[in-house]
Design a protein around this motif. Structure first.
Motif, mmCIF file in Angstrom:
data_model
loop_
_atom_site.group_PDB
_atom_site.id
_atom_site.type_symbol
_atom_site.label_atom_id
_atom_site.label_comp_id
_atom_site.label_asym_id
_atom_site.label_seq_id
_atom_site.Cartn_x
_atom_site.Cartn_y
_atom_site.Cartn_z
ATOM 1 N N PHE A 97 0.850 -1.195 0.000
ATOM 2 C CA PHE A 97 0.000 0.000 0.000
ATOM 3 C C PHE A 97 0.885 1.244 0.000
ATOM 4 C CE2 PHE A 97 0.905 -1.086 4.355
ATOM 5 C CZ PHE A 97 1.154 0.131 4.977
ATOM 6 N N LYS A 98 0.301 2.344 -0.390
ATOM 7 C CA LYS A 98 1.006 3.621 -0.391
ATOM 8 C C LYS A 98 0.560 4.467 0.797
ATOM 9 C CE LYS A 98 2.059 4.208 -5.311
ATOM 10 N NZ LYS A 98 1.928 5.116 -6.479
ATOM 11 N N ALA A 99 1.522 5.101 1.400
ATOM 12 C CA ALA A 99 1.256 6.023 2.516
ATOM 13 C C ALA A 99 2.526 6.829 2.776
ATOM 14 C CB ALA A 99 0.835 5.274 3.782
ATOM 15 N N GLU A 100 2.351 8.005 3.358
ATOM 16 C CA GLU A 100 3.500 8.814 3.755
ATOM 17 C C GLU A 100 3.820 8.515 5.216
ATOM 18 O OE1 GLU A 100 2.313 12.797 3.031
ATOM 19 O OE2 GLU A 100 2.656 12.697 0.874
ATOM 20 N N VAL A 101 5.122 8.372 5.499
ATOM 21 C CA VAL A 101 5.553 8.046 6.860
ATOM 22 C C VAL A 101 6.460 9.165 7.355
ATOM 23 C CG1 VAL A 101 6.702 6.371 8.345
ATOM 24 C CG2 VAL A 101 5.456 5.588 6.310
ATOM 25 N N TYR A 102 6.123 9.717 8.520
ATOM 26 C CA TYR A 102 6.892 10.808 9.115
ATOM 27 C C TYR A 102 7.378 10.389 10.498
ATOM 28 C CZ TYR A 102 4.789 13.733 5.490
ATOM 29 O OH TYR A 102 4.384 14.251 4.290
ATOM 30 N N PHE A 103 8.638 10.645 10.753
ATOM 31 C CA PHE A 103 9.197 10.432 12.091
ATOM 32 C C PHE A 103 9.283 11.789 12.792
ATOM 33 C CE2 PHE A 103 10.634 6.633 9.934
ATOM 34 C CZ PHE A 103 10.545 5.661 10.913
#
Length: 371
Positions: free
Chosen positions: A91-97
């Protein structure tokens, strides 16, 4: 490279971020044109929070630990994607730390002076500066309120907004504190605590928390500091007469250092001292005399005054007799102005008048020492 190798290269299986900076607040994991594999490993380190964003909306949030991505721990993402139970496709998603550690040693200062009302002279313009620290307290609120879509977001982007809120709070606090300007230095810790509590809600609306606030200095204008120094000097001296004596003594010492051009300056300083002390013009020199009577002043003037050459008796006017015609001529003359006889090799004894050869130390006739 086959189609299966290409597809495999586009699937992300490990997601993590190792922070190598001191001021990075948010880091976006590079997933552009890539998909995250269901079952991928997500590593969230201490003082980090991982946030998944789907089509601009904050979805799931992961605290520190090792996570295996599945529909069970991605409930919001599952709902947004309308996944059925057990769905196992990439799946596509944006990941932010988001970095949750405190960001320390953040400097602040008042760009413009803070106007504080006082009884005299009416208002004072104060400047203040110090340091503060803050941290992200609510990752989801911070993402929605502050952060956009930058690859990296550091403290530089938000410093201006935080400093404005901080200075605004302190500017309102100083007039309300009712603390005398001269006593502010003793209340830095108390004022810092009050300012922190006063400003905290402004940080919280951004998802942040102010961890500490330190006021290092609150300074007065230079001209006010100069006036306070003069007032302190007068308080130490006791009255204007003592101040006049001090100024007169300073002028006398300065004049002693510069005997050629300091007299006029010394007179001017003495006159100022007399006016300050209320000495009438007819009593000229009374301030100077009072200062000169001070043993310490006398000693200092004596120690720096230029030494006058010792007055020795001059030999220029002494007369001696010519070795030829006995006419009295000036000592040291090379020739007699009367007879023209050279006076180099022979001189006369000053006691008996006997002739002495050059280099003779005592007269052979009377024993008188030759001069």
């Amino acid at each position: 490279m086959g189609i299966f190798d290409f597809i495999k290269g586009q699937v992300i299986e490990v997601i993590e971020w190792t922070d190598a900076s001191d001021n990075t607040m948010v880091y976006r994991f590079p997933v552009l044109n890539q998909q995250i594999k269901m079952g991928a490993q997500l590593t969230v380190r201490e003082s980090q929070v991982a946030v998944f964003v789907n089509e601009g909306k904050v979805a799931d949030l992961f605290l520190p630990g090792l996570h295996k991505l599945s529909t069970q721990n991605l409930p919001v993402m599952t709902s947004l994607k309308s996944w059925k139970y057990g769905f196992n496709s990439p799946f596509k998603a944006e990941v932010y730390f988001i970095n949750m550690k405190p960001f320390t040693d953040q400097k602040w200062s008042t760009i413009n002076p803070i106007v504080v009302p006082v009884s005299e002279p009416g208002v004072l313009r104060l400047r203040a500066f110090g340091i503060y620290s803050f941290r992200v307290a609510d990752a989801e609120k911070f993402m929605m309120q502050i952060f956009g879509t930058n690859q990296i977001y550091d403290t530089e982007y938000i410093q201006g907004q935080l400093k404005s809120a901080l200075v605004s709070g302190i500017s309102g606090l100083l007039p309300e504190s009712k603390i005398a300007a001269l006593d502010l230095a003793g209340f830095y810790d108390e004022l810092g605590t009050q300012a922190k509590d006063r400003i905290q809600h402004r940080f919280q609306t951004l998802g942040l928390e102010m961890a500490s606030l330190i006021i290092e200095n609150i300074s007065l204008p230079e001209e006010v500091e100069g006036a306070l120094d003069q007032k302190s000097k007068l308080n130490i001296l006791g009255n204007l007469q003592e101040y006049a004596k001090l100024k007169t003594a300073d002028a006398m010492i300065e004049a002693a250092k510069n005997p050629g051009g300091g007299l006029a300056s010394a007179d001017a300083e003495i006159a100022v001292g007399q006016v300050a002390a209320g000495t009438p013009k007819g009593a000229a020199g009374s301030s100077a005399e009072a200062a000169a009577e001070d043993p310490a002043v006398t000693l200092e003037i004596a120690s720096i005054a230029p030494k006058k050459p010792r007055n020795r008796r001059s030999n220029v006017n002494k007369k001696v007799k010519c070795v030829q015609c006995d006419m009295k001529i000036a000592r040291g003359s090379k020739f007699c102005p009367e007879c023209g006889m050279a006076q180099v090799t022979i001189q006369l004894c000053t006691s008996c008048g006997g002739k002495l050869l050059e280099g003779t130390k005592f007269c052979a006739e009377c024993g008188t020492k030759a001069e």
